[in-house]
Design an enzyme around this catalytic site. Sequence first.
Site, mmCIF file in Angstrom:
data_model
loop_
_atom_site.group_PDB
_atom_site.id
_atom_site.type_symbol
_atom_site.label_atom_id
_atom_site.label_comp_id
_atom_site.label_asym_id
_atom_site.label_seq_id
_atom_site.Cartn_x
_atom_site.Cartn_y
_atom_site.Cartn_z
ATOM 1 N N ARG A 4 1.287 1.469 -5.990
ATOM 2 C CA ARG A 4 1.524 0.520 -4.899
ATOM 3 C C ARG A 4 0.256 -0.212 -4.476
ATOM 4 O O ARG A 4 0.312 -1.179 -3.702
ATOM 5 C CB ARG A 4 2.092 1.263 -3.681
ATOM 6 N N LYS A 27 3.665 -10.768 -19.153
ATOM 7 C CA LYS A 27 3.253 -9.410 -19.546
ATOM 8 C C LYS A 27 1.861 -9.457 -20.155
ATOM 9 O O LYS A 27 1.005 -8.645 -19.839
ATOM 10 C CB LYS A 27 4.198 -8.807 -20.594
ATOM 11 N N GLU A 35 -0.856 -10.238 -17.456
ATOM 12 C CA GLU A 35 -1.099 -9.281 -16.371
ATOM 13 C C GLU A 35 -1.758 -7.998 -16.846
ATOM 14 O O GLU A 35 -2.481 -7.379 -16.080
ATOM 15 C CB GLU A 35 0.151 -9.025 -15.514
ATOM 16 N N TRP A 67 -3.902 -1.882 -1.255
ATOM 17 C CA TRP A 67 -3.945 -3.147 -1.996
ATOM 18 C C TRP A 67 -4.392 -4.175 -0.964
ATOM 19 O O TRP A 67 -3.667 -4.490 -0.030
ATOM 20 C CB TRP A 67 -2.573 -3.497 -2.568
ATOM 21 N N ASN A 99 0.915 0.382 6.175
ATOM 22 C CA ASN A 99 1.380 -0.400 5.030
ATOM 23 C C ASN A 99 2.112 -1.614 5.597
ATOM 24 O O ASN A 99 3.062 -1.455 6.361
ATOM 25 C CB ASN A 99 2.334 0.445 4.174
ATOM 26 N N GLY A 100 1.650 -2.808 5.253
ATOM 27 C CA GLY A 100 2.313 -4.016 5.753
ATOM 28 C C GLY A 100 1.271 -5.030 6.163
ATOM 29 O O GLY A 100 0.154 -5.053 5.639
ATOM 30 N N LYS A 117 2.366 -2.849 -7.551
ATOM 31 C CA LYS A 117 3.711 -2.825 -8.132
ATOM 32 C C LYS A 117 4.650 -3.826 -7.467
ATOM 33 O O LYS A 117 5.426 -4.489 -8.126
ATOM 34 C CB LYS A 117 4.268 -1.401 -8.023
ATOM 35 N N HIS A 164 4.947 -32.207 -25.797
ATOM 36 C CA HIS A 164 4.675 -33.041 -24.623
ATOM 37 C C HIS A 164 3.386 -32.621 -23.922
ATOM 38 O O HIS A 164 3.165 -32.961 -22.765
ATOM 39 C CB HIS A 164 5.861 -32.978 -23.653
ATOM 40 N N GLU A 197 8.325 -14.536 -19.752
ATOM 41 C CA GLU A 197 8.141 -13.111 -19.464
ATOM 42 C C GLU A 197 7.093 -12.503 -20.413
ATOM 43 O O GLU A 197 6.247 -11.711 -19.998
ATOM 44 C CB GLU A 197 9.500 -12.397 -19.577
ATOM 45 N N CYS A 224 0.861 -1.169 0.000
ATOM 46 C CA CYS A 224 0.000 0.000 0.000
ATOM 47 C C CYS A 224 0.905 1.227 0.000
ATOM 48 O O CYS A 224 2.108 1.129 0.195
ATOM 49 C CB CYS A 224 -0.871 0.026 1.247
HETATM 50 O O1 M6R Z 1 10.073 -5.590 -7.101
HETATM 51 P P1 M6R Z 1 10.344 -7.009 -7.535
HETATM 52 O O2 M6R Z 1 11.194 -7.044 -8.757
HETATM 53 O O3 M6R Z 1 10.899 -7.860 -6.449
HETATM 54 O O4 M6R Z 1 8.930 -7.581 -7.927
HETATM 55 C C1 M6R Z 1 8.776 -8.912 -8.322
HETATM 56 C C2 M6R Z 1 7.437 -9.151 -8.971
HETATM 57 O O5 M6R Z 1 6.410 -8.874 -8.074
HETATM 58 C C3 M6R Z 1 7.244 -8.290 -10.241
HETATM 59 O O6 M6R Z 1 8.257 -8.519 -11.159
HETATM 60 C C4 M6R Z 1 5.881 -8.611 -10.894
HETATM 61 O O7 M6R Z 1 5.892 -9.912 -11.382
HETATM 62 C C5 M6R Z 1 5.548 -7.595 -11.999
HETATM 63 N N1 M6R Z 1 4.149 -7.272 -11.956
HETATM 64 C C6 M6R Z 1 5.821 -8.106 -13.349
HETATM 65 O O8 M6R Z 1 5.485 -7.230 -14.366
#
Ligand code: M6R
Length: 612
Positions: free
Chosen positions: A27, A489, A492, A74, A100-101, A607, A508, A485, A2
Amino acid sequence: MCGIVGYIGSKNAIEVVVKGLQRLEYRGYDSAGVAGISNGKIQIVKKNGRVDILKQTVEDIKFTSHVGIGHTRWATHGEPSDINAHPHISSKGKVAIVHNGIIENYLTLKKELQKKGKVFLSETDSEVIAHLLEEVLEANGGDMIASLQIVQRTLVGAFAVVILSVEQPDMIYAIKKGTPLVLGIGQGENFLASDGTPLVQYTKSVIYIGDGEILRMSAKDFQIYNSDIQEISHKTSTLEMELSMIEKDGFEHFMLKEIFEQPKTILDSMRGRITADFSEVKLGGINKYAPQLYNANRYLFLACGTSFHAGMVARYVFEQWCRVACEVDVASEFRYRKPVIHSGDAIFAISQSGETADTIVAIEEAKEHGANIFGICNVVGSTISRVSHEGAYTHAGVEIGVASTKAFTAQLTVLYLFGLKIAQSKGTLTAEQIKQYNKELLAIPNQVAEILKMSAEILEISKTLKDAHSMLFLGRGVQFPIALEGALKMKEITYIHAEGYAAGEMKHGPIALIDENVPTVIIAVKDSNYLKVISNIKEIKARKGKVIAIITKGDKDIPGIADHCIEIPETSDALYPLLTTIPLQLLSYHTANVRGCDIDKPRNLAKSVTVE
Ligand code: M6R
């Protein structure tokens, strides 16, 4: 995670705090709220949904205050709703808090407080902090610092908590353990925030509050106490951030801006790290632990999400260049599989934010077993950068789009530099090879710029994906993590189901998915796997699948087989991921845009994930 903000000074705190929340929205963005003092009482406005909704509401009611705290959420405990949004207020209305936490012992505390008659309004773990503080304050004659010491010791978990007290309307208090909190020092005004983005507009003079510390701030000054309530002094740092870095700068979305920044950010991550004659890599962050790094018997890469994919690429590259056993694991799995960690293992902790809870916990565990930790982080001063033995920053600049792009290519760049440095020290690559790789690395920024020029072409391909429900992403060798990756992308930000697979694994199982409605994106550059990948494309075409291929410029064969081709410049096999990932980022971005998705704030995400 958050975002939290606090302000005290001559401006309208509510306006400053809400603006700060907009900067922190990456965040968490499911609900937001703000508290100020009005007519001698704490007044709270909180709303389900984006900060814009909160902003409109506080403007409509002309909410003003000289002091304010705010939160953008969040959700962890309790669904997104007005009630579960922060701030939370204590039963008698004496204190309001934003948090936050995560409070791990909140259920026990909640039960105890309920027995004492406290009435909880929300389902959150955070509300317990407000009731607990009020209770402890009453027992301690209203001594806020002494009470915060007790609260800090009582809470189990991770927290940055900012507190407003009706009895001390000219003060803001804060406590912290595990999650970040930055004090911004102004002229006759002071600020608090989860990171520097809400502060940079007003001040660059900051203090990073440490774990276990207690902060009291007024408009004019502030005091910081350690956990034994002794006043301590901190060195002031300068925020390395410009306002332009956290604005969209004419781009429609932060993600697009960040994709287009990559020629510069990749160069920035190499700046000063390759000697002018290309013969050597210099990593300023590796000093005392250089022998441990070069002589390790095993390299382990720990990370989550996109950063994990960077670790996967590094495993292929380090094995090839350094001839040392390498492993890669998602941090959340590593910890719980009782891993065998040898004293002297070198662990790379890769994280954009440097605050990912799973990664932090994993490296703490590894550290206890004698491993040496090398942090590769983007955010300067972040927890992972501090708990690592040594490391290197990626220098990608602030990344705001939730989908990580420029941070990923910066991570790859820094990992390549580490690989070359280790290979040089071990003699597993010749001086000529090191020179050649360094030259090729330095050519990458211009090659990325060339790929970015194809954005409009890629948009046209994206239009064909608009109604897809499911997609496959395939790659072999070092391109397998790039396929993963690409799929991450795509899912998400477009919400299209996308599976990343090692191309060799297709037959397979996943081949069963292929028909005319399931497009496949395949990385088919001219590397050592090229011919095998062509066979994969043929197998897909034989089953009427649509193929989008990422190919090397000048390839004459694949354009005759695939439905769409995206050409990229040539580089060596190991470095291709820095190029192949760019069209995949653009493909996801444009597909999300044509589908009308909220690209910078995809649903259910934040994030970085600061809870385990
Ligand atoms: O801040 P970090 O690189 O440790 O974050 C890791 C993942 O949470 C982050 O890469 C997440 O998968 C992103 N949304 C990918 O786009």
